[in-house]
Enzyme design. Structure first.
Site, mmCIF file in Angstrom:
data_model
loop_
_atom_site.group_PDB
_atom_site.id
_atom_site.type_symbol
_atom_site.label_atom_id
_atom_site.label_comp_id
_atom_site.label_asym_id
_atom_site.label_seq_id
_atom_site.Cartn_x
_atom_site.Cartn_y
_atom_site.Cartn_z
ATOM 1 N N HIS A 217 0.938 -1.198 0.131
ATOM 2 C CA HIS A 217 0.049 0.047 -0.055
ATOM 3 C C HIS A 217 0.903 1.127 0.101
ATOM 4 O O HIS A 217 0.456 2.452 0.499
ATOM 5 C CB HIS A 217 -1.072 0.040 1.181
ATOM 6 C CG HIS A 217 -1.848 -1.118 1.475
ATOM 7 N ND1 HIS A 217 -1.465 -2.373 2.125
ATOM 8 C CD2 HIS A 217 -3.210 -1.362 0.708
ATOM 9 C CE1 HIS A 217 -2.447 -3.002 1.790
ATOM 10 N NE2 HIS A 217 -3.500 -2.559 0.933
ATOM 11 N N ASP A 391 0.242 5.354 4.566
ATOM 12 C CA ASP A 391 0.282 5.419 3.045
ATOM 13 C C ASP A 391 -0.110 6.855 2.722
ATOM 14 O O ASP A 391 -0.380 7.009 1.394
ATOM 15 C CB ASP A 391 -0.545 4.406 2.324
ATOM 16 C CG ASP A 391 -1.899 4.173 2.975
ATOM 17 O OD1 ASP A 391 -2.327 5.210 3.406
ATOM 18 O OD2 ASP A 391 -2.515 3.224 2.945
ATOM 19 N N GLY A 392 -0.361 7.613 3.447
ATOM 20 C CA GLY A 392 -0.551 9.170 3.271
ATOM 21 C C GLY A 392 -2.157 9.341 2.442
ATOM 22 O O GLY A 392 -2.452 10.453 2.053
ATOM 23 N N SER A 438 -10.069 3.992 8.565
ATOM 24 C CA SER A 438 -10.809 5.044 9.120
ATOM 25 C C SER A 438 -12.120 5.102 8.992
ATOM 26 O O SER A 438 -13.106 5.264 9.643
ATOM 27 C CB SER A 438 -10.078 6.506 8.582
ATOM 28 O OG SER A 438 -10.327 6.689 7.246
#
Length: 567
Positions: A217, A391-392, A438
């Protein structure tokens, strides 16, 4: 660099539609995934697999006779939502139960797990097998903490063959778990990958170096070494895996996997060296594969997966299959499917609500307007925090999720829904659009919170406080996180405890909420000194130290935003 796209946020959806159109012999498109386009016997176990997009041919490319019955696809590098998993499973169910397979990542564990609970409540027998093959992500004595990489193909191939043979769900599950326990992978990256629309790769590797123990990822490797020859790279890969060879094993399956930008000819060169080292170790290689099977967009690098065979596993590893990416043995006779697919969810309906309840629903929708605007503005900053060891994509997911929650809350309120129903609708929409960890957490948090509210009453202080405790309980129970793990829970626990204490001390809800928001902000800031123990950041713990957890930060930001509105 990923260069061919229109709207970056629609990349995964558009790519899936194109894939389905090109491979209609194998798959039919449904909302959130694909199912087999060939008929399946009644009573057959359905093998449903999935995960984030960006890994093609995983996961849709594995759908076909002898392999998977359906695949669920999330956004790029984000778990599919609970709703998407459940929706695709219902389409794939043939009456024999469902085996759910996915890589062992927090978002997938949450979303597939909650979906399984919903399906079981509907009377469908569902079993779960997370793939845990990556030896770089956890030591051998804690295999359940390992993440799934190219071993996905191996485990899903064997599970699919067992299901195709007509075995019952208990046996398909047992064989899949056995395959997972005897599968090990290790990989290296020479360069990172770039998300559609992004100007920078998620990580870079210094010139002349390679990153060891990559994640699929966009997670960086756990260490860096100088690039070596094919012979030395083969030694590195095989030595890592041979260290976990079960006693007495003489035969092995193998997958040499390219990550997206490594040429097939390079893999072929490397395979000659890998095969020689396996032979030297006294292993006979059975049905090896070399190519792209679990990629990471345009990442340059490769991984080696070994399957320690016994007689049972070899039977299913070599069994016939026919899918867009893997074809083996004699053709499996099939006919076109004749069942009718339902591509969209039905129209939403809500319980009747009183006038006070409808006013409460409108109030909830108003809160989400502020939250969505704030998270839209904070998207880049949250992404920057997340990229330190992840992974930003956290900012992107929070922005998309809150926007979907706002739209759903407004629609529910306009339809006359009450306080509880509007909040529940917002939570479901957040989870469905955001995907990933999330999305799963916020969907679960909001829906649990809504169960303390009433469609015939406004959101009074006591109900809001009870809902906060319910939300914390659900997130802690299903997510498994505790204070100190460097997750959203580090900010959620002090928020809930402070909210309860301040409200019990006689403060009105706005003041109590403000106290709780301040406590969550302090706790989120303090996560900078913690070492992550869960999620994608765990293998990169050292990189995370000195930087706060993105999930904790975003929760404290939402708490502060609501406090401002209430005040």
């Amino acid at each position: 660099m990923t260069t061919i796209f229109d709207a970056p946020e629609e990349f995964a959806t558009t790519a899936l539609a194109g894939f389905a159109a090109l491979h209609s012999r194998f798959v039919r498109l449904v909302k959130g995934g694909v199912v087999r386009s060939t008929s399946v016997p009644k009573g057959k176990v359905a093998v449903v697999i999935g995960g984030g997009s960006g890994h093609y041919p995983a996961f849709a490319g594995y759908v076909g006779p002898g392999l998977a019955d359906a695949a669920v696809a999330g956004d790029v590098f984000a778990s599919p939502s609970t709703a998407a998993v459940a929706r695709v499973c219902r389409q794939a169910d043939h009456g024999g139960g469902i085996l759910l397979g996915f890589g062992n990542y927090a978002g997938d564990v949450l979303n597939f797990g909650v979906a399984a609970e919903r399906l079981r409540a509907e009377g469908i027998d569902v079993r779960i097998v997370p793939v845990t093959d990556d030896v770089a992500s956890a030591p051998a004595d804690t295999p359940a903490k390992r993440r799934g990489i190219a071993g996905d193909l191996v485990v899903f191939k064997i599970a699919g063959a067992a299901a195709e043979a007509g075995l019952p769900l208990d046996e398909v599950e047992r064989i899949a778990r056995h395959a997972n326990a005897r599968t090990a992978s290790f990989g290296v990256a020479f360069d990172g990958c770039t998300l559609p629309g992004a100007g920078q790769p998620l990580f870079t590797v210094p010139k002349g170096k390679m990153a060891l123990g990559l994640g699929i990822h966009g997670e960086p490797g756990i260490s860096e070494e100088a690039i070596v020859s094919a012979a030395d790279l083969a030694t590195l890969l095989t030595d890592k895996l041979l260290a976990e060879r079960p006693a007495g094993t003489k035969r092995v399956g193998a997958v040499l996997n390219g990550l997206g930008s490594t040429k097939y000819e390079e893999l072929f060169v490397l395979w000659t060296e890998v095969a020689a080292r396996l032979e030297k170790a006294g292993l006979a290689v059975v049905a090896p594969e070399a190519g792209e099977y679990v990629t990471s967009l345009d990442m340059q690098g490769c991984s080696l997966t070994l399957l320690w065979l016994d007689e049972e596993l070899e039977t299913y590893w070599t069994a016939p299959c026919d899918s867009p990416v893997l074809r083996r043995g004699a053709a499996i006779a099939t006919e076109p499917a004749t069942d009718v697919l339902v591509n969209e969810d039905g129209p939403s309906s809500y319980p009747a609500a009183s006038e006070e309840g409808r006013r409460g629903g409108a109030c909830i929708a108003g809160l989400f307007a502020g939250i969505a605007a704030m998270l839209h503005d904070a998207e880049a900053e949250l992404g920057r925090i997340d990229a330190r060891a992840g992974d930003g994509d956290h900012g992107q997911g929070m922005s998309r999720g809150s926007a979907a929650a706002l739209e759903a809350a407004r629609a529910a309120s306009a339809a006359g829904a009450g306080t509880a129903s509007v909040l529940a609708a917002a939570g479901d929409a957040w989870a469905d659009r955001a995907g990933g960890t999330s999305g799963a957490i916020w969907g679960l948090l909001l829906r649990s919170w809504s169960s303390a509210l009433d469609d015939d009453a406004p959101a009074d202080g006591a109900a809001v406080v009870r809902g906060a405790r319910l939300a914390l309980g659900s997130v802690s129970s299903l997510g498994g996180a505790r204070v100190g793990d460097k997750t959203l829970v580090d900010a959620l626990v002090p928020f809930v405890e402070t909210l309860e204490a301040s409200f019990a001390a006689g403060k009105p809800l706005p003041a109590a909420w403000a106290d709780a928001a301040a406590a969550s902000k302090a706790a989120a800031d303090a996560t900078a000194q913690l070492t992550p123990k869960l999620g994608r950041a765990r293998p990169l713990a050292e990189r995370s130290i000195g930087h706060p957890d993105a999930g904790a930060v975003s929760l404290s930001m939402i708490a502060a935003c609501v406090a401002k509105t209430l005040g």
